[in-house]
Design a protein around this motif. Structure first.
Motif, short mmCIF file in Angstrom:
data_model
loop_
_atom_site.label_atom_id
_atom_site.label_comp_id
_atom_site.label_asym_id
_atom_site.label_seq_id
_atom_site.Cartn_x
_atom_site.Cartn_y
_atom_site.Cartn_z
N LEU A 96 0.83 -1.19 0.00
CA LEU A 96 0.00 0.00 0.00
C LEU A 96 0.86 1.25 0.00
O LEU A 96 2.05 1.22 0.37
N PHE A 97 0.28 2.35 -0.45
CA PHE A 97 0.92 3.65 -0.44
C PHE A 97 0.70 4.33 0.91
O PHE A 97 -0.35 4.15 1.55
N SER A 98 1.65 5.15 1.30
CA SER A 98 1.44 6.05 2.43
C SER A 98 0.43 7.11 2.01
O SER A 98 0.22 7.34 0.81
N PRO A 99 -0.22 7.79 2.95
CA PRO A 99 -1.23 8.80 2.58
C PRO A 99 -0.69 9.91 1.68
O PRO A 99 -1.46 10.46 0.88
N ARG A 150 1.52 -5.71 15.10
CA ARG A 150 2.63 -4.89 15.57
C ARG A 150 2.51 -3.48 15.00
O ARG A 150 2.17 -3.31 13.83
N LEU A 151 2.77 -2.50 15.85
CA LEU A 151 2.75 -1.10 15.44
C LEU A 151 4.18 -0.58 15.38
O LEU A 151 5.00 -0.85 16.27
N TRP A 152 4.46 0.21 14.33
CA TRP A 152 5.81 0.70 14.06
C TRP A 152 5.77 2.21 13.80
O TRP A 152 4.81 2.72 13.22
N ASP A 153 6.85 2.88 14.21
CA ASP A 153 7.04 4.28 13.84
C ASP A 153 7.54 4.32 12.39
O ASP A 153 8.61 3.77 12.10
N LYS A 154 6.77 4.94 11.51
CA LYS A 154 7.14 4.93 10.09
C LYS A 154 8.46 5.63 9.82
O LYS A 154 9.28 5.20 8.99
N LYS A 155 8.75 6.68 10.53
CA LYS A 155 9.95 7.47 10.26
C LYS A 155 11.21 6.75 10.67
O LYS A 155 12.23 6.76 9.96
N PRO A 211 -3.97 7.14 9.11
CA PRO A 211 -4.34 8.23 8.20
C PRO A 211 -3.33 9.37 8.13
O PRO A 211 -3.20 10.01 7.08
N ASP A 212 -2.60 9.60 9.21
CA ASP A 212 -1.58 10.66 9.16
C ASP A 212 -0.23 10.17 8.64
O ASP A 212 0.72 10.97 8.50
N GLY A 213 -0.13 8.89 8.35
CA GLY A 213 1.08 8.34 7.77
C GLY A 213 2.23 8.12 8.73
O GLY A 213 3.32 7.72 8.30
#
Length: 629
Positions: A175-178, A235-240, A220-222
């Motif tokens: 998938l694409f980021s927002p 699992r949740l990850w920090d995208k940056k 939604p905020d990417g």
């Protein structure tokens, strides 16, 4: 010399529906039919669901195509067909005008979402496509495949713009980021990856899951990424930075097949494939909010409506269910989808058809003339492997392929009520058959044996021993004196019903014998095997009459026409072949199923052939045959 010529009459679906009298009142049973088929019973299996951007439509990707529904009423609007294998993923463009689909036929297709018109077919992947998504900012599509690659496509030309290489196993979700600048992917190599869309450079690899990854989602905020796995966690990850934030544990069985953020980004929902639940989590803290018990079967796909007030859930065998997010209230169902079909049977008069569900554990009973569902018979706790009508058509027998569900159920065809359970320790039942007089039922027993049941008393009266591996097909001769069985030991056997002794063993097949059938006169027996060959045998001597070759995969079902002149065979190559019994000549190949054909059966008048498939549908083919000098 007399030649038997077979003519197939194609009924052209909805366009001439008013001309067809008293037949198939449900229009959608005729949508998108293959040439030669007159109706479809069941809507196939489900792989993914998605809302249109305006929330007014639901697209359901499945084994036979893409179903479009009115999200408010549940009414069928369209069926998009053209893929030659199961559709695994579907996505609307940001403006809602275009639909993209990815299939295990290794293609990505574009459709006009308003009319259903095919627009483009994109080829380049060397294996099935599991996931597709439109870019939020550009006219591009991304796809992830079983070939381990990710492709970026130009929507206008259908050409590949770039290929992202790095995963070492199948890509299950992309998938694409927002903001459209980053791609995220999940793979069976136990990793998730982030990619720069412009350069196809791998930015970061996220590791920590212990098993295959199944789905991935952006907030939604990417800023946050959620991933799911067969290790039962989200699992949740920090995208940056790629830093792990939380591990969400709440699913109790199987894998976590899907994960989505609510439109406001405050809630995460995850679907469990075997625990039949959707878990809701606080997206910031990872704390569990509540659990929604959604299906009696495996949940594989979930999606929030654009306004966040409704969540849609689907299991492979259906239905699609809509729920109120705040209250958990069940709002409506989109019905008609069935799991893989293992066995089908016509009633003696041809008015009814039964199908055994491999995934929904149910028996579906249909009225043939109208395509109307009559009953869904529930009682089995595992896959229904075989169904059979009694000779008088009043009783239906069904059995399951499970050593924990070791009973044959008898059902009243008129009411759908359970009449009796024939209980005996077995290793799972692959085949059942009524004797011609309806007094005896044959079924698989334990340790590769056959059981004969007295249906008056409900007790087993005889055990037949001799096979050295599982028995997968059993049938009585027309006079009821002989029983034939096919086995994974690559043999077929003939048995004396009265004494239970083995009359003859036939051993020419080189792989499992998947199906056996007597000719109407009882002089010939046909067998279909995993060696891809159909064979005809002389019952009296056991000698081979001829080999029928042409299938390219396992032959799982064979059946003679009522007049004995034609043999039909169904195969895992997705086709049905029709043969001239007297000459062995191949007459016709029927194509239209998108997965293996597991069962074929003629109606009593020989004018209709029904085929049941792992694509979750039964196709009815209208046949007429005559003779020419």
């Amino acid at each position: 010399m007399v030649n038997y010529i077979l003519f197939l009459v194609l009924i052209f679906g909805v366009s001439i529906f008013p001309l067809i009298s008293n037949t198939f009142a449900q229009d959608y049973t005729q949508w998108g039919l293959p040439a030669g088929a007159k109706a479809r019973l069941g809507k196939g299996t489900i792989r993914q669901i998605t809302y249109s951007p305006d929330g007014k439509r639901l697209a359901v990707a499945g084994s036979i195509g893409i179903w479009i529904y009115d999200a408010q009423t549940g009414k069928e609007l369209n069926l998009l067909t053209g893929h030659t294998s199961s559709v695994r993923s579907v996505a609307f463009s940001p403006d809602g005008f275009t639909l993209a689909s990815g299939s295990w036929d290794a293609t990505v297709r574009l459709w006009d979402a308003r009319t259903g018109t095919p627009l483009l077919t994109m080829k380049g992947h060397s294996s099935g496509v599991n996931s597709v998504m439109f870019s939020p900012i550009e006219k591009t599509i991304v796809s992830g495949s079983n070939d381990g690659t990710i492709r970026l496509w130009d929507v206008r030309t259908g050409k590949t713009l770039r290929t992202f290489i790095g995963h070492t196993q199948r890509v299950s979700s992309v998938l694409f980021s927002p903001d459209g600048k980053t791609l995220a992917s999940a793979s069976w190599d136990k990793t998730a990856r982030l990619w720069d869309v412009r350069t196809d450079k791998s930015l970061r690899t996220l590791t920590g899951h212990e098993k295959h990854l199944l789905a991935i989602a952006f907030s939604p905020d990417g800023k946050t990424i959620a991933s799911t796995s067969w290790d039962r966690t989200v699992r949740l990850w920090d995208k940056k930075t790629g830093t792990p934030l939380h591990t969400l544990k709440g699913h109790t069985a199987g894998g976590v097949t899907d994960v989505v953020f609510s439109p406001d980004g405050n809630t995460i929902a995850s679907a469990g494939v075997w625990d039949k639940r959707v878990c809701f989590w606080d997206a910031k803290t990872g704390e569990s909010q509540r659990i929604l018990k959604v299906h009696t079967e495996n949940t594989i796909s979930i999606v929030f409506s654009p306004d966040g007030q409704t969540i849609a859930t689907a299991c492979t065998a259906g239905p699609v269910c809509l729920w109120d997010v705040k209250t958990g209230e069940h709002l409506r169902e989109l019905t008609g989808h069935t799991g893989k079909i293992r066995s089908i049977a016509f009633s003696a008069d041809g008015s009814k058809l039964a199908s055994g569900g491999w995934q929904d554990h149910s028996v579906h009973l249909w009225e043939v003339e109208t395509g109307t569902p009559l009953h869904v018979l529930k009682g089995h706790t595992w896959e229904v492997s075989c169904v059979a009508f009694s000779p008088n058509g009043k009783t239906l027998a069904s059995a399951s392929y499970s050593d924990t569900d070791d009973a044959v159920f008898l059902w009243d065809v008129e009411t759908g009520a359970s009449i009796q359970k024939l209980k005996e320790d077995t290793d799972g039942i692959n085949s059942i058959a009524f004797s011609p007089d309806g007094k005896i039922l044959a079924s698989q027993g334990s340790e590769n044996t056959l059981l004969l049941w007295d249906l008056h008393t409900g007790t087993s009266i005889r055990t037949l021993t001799g096979h050295t591996d599982e028995i997968v097909s059993v049938v009585f001769s027309p006079d009821g004196k002989t029983l034939a069985s096919g086995s994974w030991d690559s043999t077929l056997r003939l048995w004396d019903v009265q004494t239970g002794t083995s009359i003859r063993e036939v051993t020419k097949h080189t792989e499992r014998v998947g199906s056996v059938a007597f000719s109407p006169d009882g002089k010939t027996i046909a067998s279909g095997s995993w060696d891809d060959i159909v064979r005809l045998w002389d019952v009296q001597t056991g000698t081979s009459i001829r080999e029928l070759m042409g299938h390219t995969n396992n032959v799982g079902s064979v059946v003679f026409s009522p007049d004995g002149k034609i043999l039909a065979s169904g195969s895992w190559d997705n086709t049905i072949r029709l043969w001239d019994v007297r000459t062995g000549t191949h007459l016709l190949t029927l194509t239209g199923h998108t997965d293996g054909v597991s069962s074929v059966v003629f109606s009593s008048d020989g004018k209709t052939l029904a085929s049941g498939s792992s694509d979750g549908t039964v196709l009815l083919w209208e046949l007429t045959h005559g003779t020419m000098d």
